[in-house]
Design a protein around this motif. Structure first.
Motif, PDB file in Angstrom:
ATOM      1  N   LEU A   1      -1.664 -12.935  14.815  1.00  0.00           N
ATOM      2  CA  LEU A   1      -0.668 -12.326  15.619  1.00  0.00           C
ATOM      3  C   LEU A   1       0.478 -11.965  14.676  1.00  0.00           C
ATOM      4  CD1 LEU A   1       0.003 -11.149  18.490  1.00  0.00           C
ATOM      5  CD2 LEU A   1       1.394 -13.316  18.605  1.00  0.00           C
ATOM      6  N   ALA A   2       0.847 -12.828  13.863  1.00  0.00           N
ATOM      7  CA  ALA A   2       1.965 -12.744  13.006  1.00  0.00           C
ATOM      8  C   ALA A   2       1.564 -11.626  11.970  1.00  0.00           C
ATOM      9  CB  ALA A   2       2.188 -13.839  12.289  1.00  0.00           C
ATOM     10  N   ARG A   3       0.407 -11.874  11.516  1.00  0.00           N
ATOM     11  CA  ARG A   3      -0.002 -10.709  10.563  1.00  0.00           C
ATOM     12  C   ARG A   3       0.097  -9.262  11.108  1.00  0.00           C
ATOM     13  NH1 ARG A   3      -4.737 -12.989   7.486  1.00  0.00           N
ATOM     14  NH2 ARG A   3      -3.203 -14.600   7.023  1.00  0.00           N
ATOM     15  N   ILE A   4      -0.494  -8.952  12.079  1.00  0.00           N
ATOM     16  CA  ILE A   4      -0.483  -7.770  12.895  1.00  0.00           C
ATOM     17  C   ILE A   4       0.897  -7.184  12.981  1.00  0.00           C
ATOM     18  CG2 ILE A   4      -0.756  -6.523  15.152  1.00  0.00           C
ATOM     19  CD1 ILE A   4      -3.131  -8.229  15.692  1.00  0.00           C
ATOM     20  N   LEU A   5       1.841  -8.119  13.674  1.00  0.00           N
ATOM     21  CA  LEU A   5       3.250  -7.775  13.716  1.00  0.00           C
ATOM     22  C   LEU A   5       4.015  -7.316  12.340  1.00  0.00           C
ATOM     23  CD1 LEU A   5       4.739 -10.537  16.252  1.00  0.00           C
ATOM     24  CD2 LEU A   5       4.333  -8.072  16.588  1.00  0.00           C
ATOM     25  N   ASP A   6       3.426  -8.020  11.281  1.00  0.00           N
ATOM     26  CA  ASP A   6       4.132  -7.852  10.024  1.00  0.00           C
ATOM     27  C   ASP A   6       3.695  -6.538   9.535  1.00  0.00           C
ATOM     28  OD1 ASP A   6       5.460  -9.014   8.083  1.00  0.00           O
ATOM     29  OD2 ASP A   6       3.905  -9.425   6.870  1.00  0.00           O
ATOM     30  N   ASN A   7       2.340  -6.395   9.700  1.00  0.00           N
ATOM     31  CA  ASN A   7       1.984  -5.140   9.261  1.00  0.00           C
ATOM     32  C   ASN A   7       2.508  -3.819  10.105  1.00  0.00           C
ATOM     33  OD1 ASN A   7       0.342  -6.074   7.390  1.00  0.00           O
ATOM     34  ND2 ASN A   7      -1.681  -6.280   8.610  1.00  0.00           N
ATOM     35  N   ARG A   8       2.640  -4.035  11.378  1.00  0.00           N
ATOM     36  CA  ARG A   8       3.341  -2.805  11.860  1.00  0.00           C
ATOM     37  C   ARG A   8       4.673  -2.750  11.322  1.00  0.00           C
ATOM     38  NH1 ARG A   8       3.149  -3.503  18.469  1.00  0.00           N
ATOM     39  NH2 ARG A   8       0.959  -3.163  18.214  1.00  0.00           N
ATOM     40  N   GLN A   9       5.343  -3.710  11.252  1.00  0.00           N
ATOM     41  CA  GLN A   9       6.743  -3.571  10.726  1.00  0.00           C
ATOM     42  C   GLN A   9       6.844  -2.868   9.255  1.00  0.00           C
ATOM     43  OE1 GLN A   9       8.221  -7.453  11.231  1.00  0.00           O
ATOM     44  NE2 GLN A   9       9.529  -6.790  13.029  1.00  0.00           N
ATOM     45  N   ARG A  10       5.740  -3.226   8.524  1.00  0.00           N
ATOM     46  CA  ARG A  10       5.694  -2.536   7.221  1.00  0.00           C
ATOM     47  C   ARG A  10       5.536  -1.202   7.398  1.00  0.00           C
ATOM     48  NH1 ARG A  10       4.841  -6.449   2.988  1.00  0.00           N
ATOM     49  NH2 ARG A  10       4.451  -8.226   4.036  1.00  0.00           N
ATOM     50  N   ARG A  11       4.651  -0.818   8.478  1.00  0.00           N
ATOM     51  CA  ARG A  11       4.459   0.455   8.566  1.00  0.00           C
ATOM     52  C   ARG A  11       5.597   1.345   9.093  1.00  0.00           C
ATOM     53  NH1 ARG A  11      -0.342  -0.090  11.910  1.00  0.00           N
ATOM     54  NH2 ARG A  11       0.770   0.976  13.634  1.00  0.00           N
ATOM     55  N   THR A  12       6.168   0.883   9.908  1.00  0.00           N
ATOM     56  CA  THR A  12       7.533   1.761  10.332  1.00  0.00           C
ATOM     57  C   THR A  12       8.205   2.016   9.157  1.00  0.00           C
ATOM     58  OG1 THR A  12       8.741  -0.287  11.103  1.00  0.00           O
ATOM     59  CG2 THR A  12       7.420   0.863  12.901  1.00  0.00           C
ATOM     60  N   LYS A  13       8.285   0.899   8.272  1.00  0.00           N
ATOM     61  CA  LYS A  13       9.268   0.998   7.199  1.00  0.00           C
ATOM     62  C   LYS A  13       8.994   2.418   6.337  1.00  0.00           C
ATOM     63  CE  LYS A  13      11.100  -2.570   4.052  1.00  0.00           C
ATOM     64  NZ  LYS A  13      10.946  -3.584   3.347  1.00  0.00           N
ATOM     65  N   LYS A  14       7.858   2.872   6.542  1.00  0.00           N
ATOM     66  CA  LYS A  14       7.453   3.931   5.574  1.00  0.00           C
ATOM     67  C   LYS A  14       7.275   5.251   6.239  1.00  0.00           C
ATOM     68  CE  LYS A  14       4.746   0.986   2.727  1.00  0.00           C
ATOM     69  NZ  LYS A  14       3.483   0.172   2.948  1.00  0.00           N
ATOM     70  N   VAL A  15       7.893   5.548   7.480  1.00  0.00           N
ATOM     71  CA  VAL A  15       8.118   6.405   7.989  1.00  0.00           C
ATOM     72  C   VAL A  15       8.474   7.641   7.248  1.00  0.00           C
ATOM     73  CG1 VAL A  15       9.233   7.936   9.850  1.00  0.00           C
ATOM     74  CG2 VAL A  15       8.436   5.696  10.387  1.00  0.00           C
ATOM     75  N   ALA A  16       9.402   7.535   6.308  1.00  0.00           N
ATOM     76  CA  ALA A  16       9.860   8.658   5.593  1.00  0.00           C
ATOM     77  C   ALA A  16       8.986   8.975   4.454  1.00  0.00           C
ATOM     78  CB  ALA A  16      11.079   8.482   5.035  1.00  0.00           C
ATOM     79  N   VAL A  17       7.921   8.146   4.083  1.00  0.00           N
ATOM     80  CA  VAL A  17       7.159   8.298   3.020  1.00  0.00           C
ATOM     81  C   VAL A  17       6.358   9.783   2.965  1.00  0.00           C
ATOM     82  CG1 VAL A  17       5.159   7.656   1.769  1.00  0.00           C
ATOM     83  CG2 VAL A  17       6.882   5.898   2.573  1.00  0.00           C
ATOM     84  N   LYS A  18       6.343  10.675   1.890  1.00  0.00           N
ATOM     85  CA  LYS A  18       5.682  11.804   1.945  1.00  0.00           C
ATOM     86  C   LYS A  18       4.105  11.637   1.904  1.00  0.00           C
ATOM     87  CE  LYS A  18       8.108  13.089  -1.296  1.00  0.00           C
ATOM     88  NZ  LYS A  18       8.682  13.866  -2.664  1.00  0.00           N
ATOM     89  N   PRO A  19       3.130  12.662   2.267  1.00  0.00           N
ATOM     90  CA  PRO A  19       1.866  12.348   2.465  1.00  0.00           C
ATOM     91  C   PRO A  19       1.369  12.207   1.077  1.00  0.00           C
ATOM     92  CG  PRO A  19       2.429  14.492   3.607  1.00  0.00           C
ATOM     93  CD  PRO A  19       3.956  13.945   3.090  1.00  0.00           C
ATOM     94  N   SER A  20       2.071  12.891  -0.107  1.00  0.00           N
ATOM     95  CA  SER A  20       1.417  12.665  -1.469  1.00  0.00           C
ATOM     96  C   SER A  20       1.572  11.115  -2.026  1.00  0.00           C
ATOM     97  CB  SER A  20       2.265  13.643  -2.265  1.00  0.00           C
ATOM     98  OG  SER A  20       3.657  13.285  -2.482  1.00  0.00           O
ATOM     99  N   ASP A  21       2.879  10.715  -1.346  1.00  0.00           N
ATOM    100  CA  ASP A  21       3.211   9.094  -1.850  1.00  0.00           C
ATOM    101  C   ASP A  21       2.369   8.238  -0.875  1.00  0.00           C
ATOM    102  OD1 ASP A  21       6.654  10.208  -2.115  1.00  0.00           O
ATOM    103  OD2 ASP A  21       4.997  10.320  -3.563  1.00  0.00           O
ATOM    104  N   GLU A  22       1.759   8.695   0.049  1.00  0.00           N
ATOM    105  CA  GLU A  22       1.053   7.651   0.993  1.00  0.00           C
ATOM    106  C   GLU A  22      -0.164   6.964   0.379  1.00  0.00           C
ATOM    107  OE1 GLU A  22       1.815   7.884   5.567  1.00  0.00           O
ATOM    108  OE2 GLU A  22       0.246   9.287   4.980  1.00  0.00           O
ATOM    109  N   LYS A  23      -0.755   7.816  -0.517  1.00  0.00           N
ATOM    110  CA  LYS A  23      -1.723   7.063  -1.159  1.00  0.00           C
ATOM    111  C   LYS A  23      -1.502   6.091  -2.007  1.00  0.00           C
ATOM    112  CE  LYS A  23      -4.830  10.593  -2.472  1.00  0.00           C
ATOM    113  NZ  LYS A  23      -5.190  11.432  -3.254  1.00  0.00           N
TER     114      LYS A  23
END
Lengths: 296, 226
Positions: A251-273
Motif C-alpha cells: 500500500l505504501a508503495r502504491i501511495l508513494d508512486n501516486r505521489q511521484r506521479r503528481t509531481k510530474k504533472v508539468a512534465v512535457k510529453p517529450s520528457d516523459e519518456k
C-alpha cells in the motif's frame, strides 16, 4: 545493481561465482531438507495435525482473532498518529513551555520498553486487555512518530518557510499549507514502516492474554483433540502476519508512486519518456533519478 | 500531605525491600542483552555479506531471510522457540538460550539492513578512484570503503541495539527470569505491582539514555562530509 565491493566479474570470477552459487543452493537445500525431515519424522505433516483448519468453528475463531488484531492495530495507529502530530507540533513550537515537556515525554516513551508499558496498564492500573495494549502501542509508536514528523518538517529547506512568512502567512498557515504537504511526502516510507512495527507489536497482546491471532494459535496448538498442532498453527499465523505486513508495505508503495506521479504533472510529453527510465528505480531511494539522464 | 508522603514512601519501599530481585532481574537482562548483541551482530554481518555478494543465489537467500523475519512479530518467534520447537524432538535448551536464539535471529535481520545500507552509502566513485590510483583490493576495502561505511553504520546500529535491549523484556513472558518478570514475583510477595513496574520502566529509561547519548555524539562526530 552495482556494488562498491566488487568489479564486474571476468570469466574466472564468473565460473567461481557459479560454483559458489551451486554450493549455496546445496547448503540451503540441505538445511531445508533437514528441517523438512524433522517435520516429517515428528509427524508435523500428518493430516490430523492440519485437520483443525477445516473446522468452521476454528475458522470463525481465527477470523475473530484476526479482527481483534486489526482492531488493536487500527485504534493504535489512529491514536499514535494523533499523538505524534500533537507532540511534534509541541516540539517545533516557538514557546519553551511546550517544547521542554514535549521533549521529555517523547524521549521517555521512546526509551520505555513496550512490554513494561503494557504490563503497567494491565496489571498496574487494571485496564482491559485491549486498552492496555492500544495505549502502550500509542505511547511508544506515537513518540517515535513524533520524531519522524519533526525530522520531516526540519528536513525542508529553510527558504520554504521564509518565503511563506514573506508573503504574509501566519505560523499555522505556514505549517499546514506549505510545510506539512511537502514533509508528508518525504516521510511516507518512515511512517508506513512504523505502522508495520505497530502491526507486529499487536502480538504483544499475547503476553496479557488479549485474544488476538497469536493467542488463538496457541490455544488451538495446545488442543489434544487436534494432536497438539503447535508447529502448524505457528506456521499459519506467521504467514498471516507476514502477508498483512507486506500488504501494508505494498500500500505504501502504491501511495508513494501516486505521489511521484503528481509531481510530474508539468512534465512535457517529450520528457516523459526520459523520466520513465528513472522511475523503475523507485525501490532505491539512495540514488534518486540516477538514470534520468540516459540519452535516448 | 501526609497521604502523599506515605505514597512516596510506599513507592520507595517497593524498590528498597526488593532490591535483591531488581539486581538479579536486571543482571539477567544485561546478560541476555550482551549475548544477544554478539549473536545478532555476527549473524547480521554474515547476512549482510550474503546480501552484497556477487553471487545472485546468496543475495536472494539474504533478501528472503530479511523479508520474512522483518515482517514476523518477535513474540511469534519466541512462541516458536519456546512452545513449538520441542515438538521437533531435537536437543532441548533452557528458556535463557531460547530467548538468546529468538532475539538474535530477529535482530540480525535489522542489523543486516544497517550494514548493507552502510556499505551502500559509500559512492561507487570512491572505489573506482582508489582502484585508479593503483590500490589493491584489500587496500581499497580496508582503507577507503570500510572506514567510511563503519562511520555511517554505527549510529543506526546503536538504535537497533537499543531496540534489542528493550525487546529483552519480551523474554519475561516466556519464563526467563529478567527485569520484566519482576511483576509476578512482586505480586507473590504482596507488593504494589504498579509501583514495581514503574521502577522497571525508570531503570530501563536510565539504561537506554546513555546509549542514546552515545548515538547522538557518534552521529555528530562521525558524519562523513560528502
Amino acid at each position: 545493481m552495482t556494488s562498491v565491493l566488487y568489479d564486474l566479474p571476468g570469466p574466472k570470477a564468473r565460473a567461481r561465482n557459479r560454483l559458489l552459487g551451486v554450493l549455496g543452493i546445496l547448503l540451503l537445500a540441505g538445511g531445508i531438507g533437514f528441517v523438512g525431515y524433522r517435520f516429517w519424522a515428528t509427524g508435523q505433516f500428518d493430516a490430523d495435525r492440519w485437520e483443525w483448519i477445516l473446522y468452521v468453528n476454528v475458522q470463525v475463531g481465527l477470523g475473530n482473532a484476526l479482527l481483534n488484531t486489526l482492531t488493536a492495530f487500527g485504534l493504535g495507529a489512529a491514536l499514535a498518529l494523533t499523538f505524534g502530530a500533537v507532540f511534534a507540533a509541541a516540539r517545533l513550537s516557538d514557546h519553551g513551555v511546550f517544547r521542554g515537556p514535549a521533549m521529555i515525554v517523547v524521549e521517555f516513551f521512546r526509551a520505555a520498553p513496550l512490554v513494561v508499558l503494557i504490563f503497567i496498564f494491565y496489571y498496574g492500573l487494571g485496564m482491559s486487555q485491549l486498552w492496555a495494549l492500544v495505549l502502550g502501542l500509542t505511547l511508544y509508536n506515537g513518540a517515535v512518530l513524533a520524531e519522524v514528523f519533526r525530522a520531516g518538517v526540519l528536513s525542508l529547506p529553510k527558504g520554504q518557510s521564509e518565503a511563506a512568512y514573506a508573503i504574509g502567512m501566519r505560523k499555522t498557515q505556514v505549517m499546514n499549507v506549505v510545510l506539512l504537504p511537502q514533509a508528508l511526502r518525504a516521510m511516507m516510507p518512515a511512517i508506513i514502516s512504523q505502522l508495520v512495527v505497530l502491526l507486529k507489536d499487536t502480538a504483544l497482546g499475547f503476553l496479557i492474554t488479549y485474544e488476538e491471532l497469536l493467542d488463538y494459535a496457541r490455544l488451538i496448538g495446545g488442543l489434544g483433540q487436534f494432536n497438539r498442532p503447535q508447529i502448524p498453527t505457528a506456521l499459519v499465523v506467521a504467514a498471516i502476519y507476514i502477508i498483512l505486513c507486506l500488504l501494508l508495505t505494498w500500500l505504501a508503495r502504491i501511495l508513494d508512486n501516486r505521489q511521484r506521479r503528481t509531481k510530474k504533472v508539468a512534465v512535457k510529453p517529450s520528457d516523459e519518456k526520459k523520466a520513465l527510465v528513472g522511475s523503475p528505480g523507485a525501490g532505491t531511494p539512495g540514488e534518486p533519478g540516477r538514470n534520468i539522464d540516459v540519452g535516448d | 500531605m501526609n497521604a502523599l508522603l506515605d505514597e512516596i514512601q510506599n513507592f520507595w519501599l517497593v524498590f528498597a525491600d526488593n532490591s535483591d530481585a531488581y539486581v538479579r532481574g536486571f543482571g539477567n537482562t544485561l546478560r541476555l542483552f550482551a549475548v544477544a548483541v554478539i549473536g545478532s551482530v555476527a549473524l547480521g554481518a554474515l547476512l549482510a555479506m550474503l546480501r552484497v555478494s556477487p553471487v545472485p543465489v546468496f543475495r536472494a537467500m539474504g533478501t528472503l531471510y530479511v523479508t520474512v523475519v522483518r515482517n514476523t512479530p518477535l513474540t511469534l518467534v519466541f512462541v516458536f522457540f519456546v512452545f513449538a520447537y520441542p515438538y521437533l524432538e531435537l536437543n532441548s535448551f533452557q528458556p535463557f538460550t531460547a530467548a538468546v536464539i529468538a532475539l538474535s535471529l530477529y535482530t540480525a535481520a535489522f542489523v543486516c539492513e544497517v550494514f548493507r545500507s552502510g556499505i551502500n552509502t559509500v559512492p561507487v566513485g570512491q572505489a573506482e578512484a582508489s582502484r585508479a590510483l593503483g590500490l589493491t583490493f584489500t587496500q581499497t576495502l580496508g582503507e577507503v570503503i570500510l572506514p567510511q561505511a563503519v562511520r555511517s553504520v554505527f549510529p543506526p546500529l546503536v538504535s537497533v541495539l537499543i531496540a534489542l535491549l528493550k525487546n529483552t523484556t519480551i523474554a519475561a513472558g516466556f519464563s526467563v527470569a529478567e527485569a520484566g518478570a519482576l511483576r509476578s514475583m512482586l505480586s507473590e510477595r504482596g507488593y504494589d505491582v504498579f509501583y514495581g513496574l514503574v521502577w522497571v520502566l525508570v531503570i530501563f529509561v536510565l539504561l537506554v539514555i546513555p546509549l542514546t547519548l552515545l548515538q547522538r555524539s557518534l552521529e555528530k562526530r562521525w558524519s562523513v562530509a560528502r
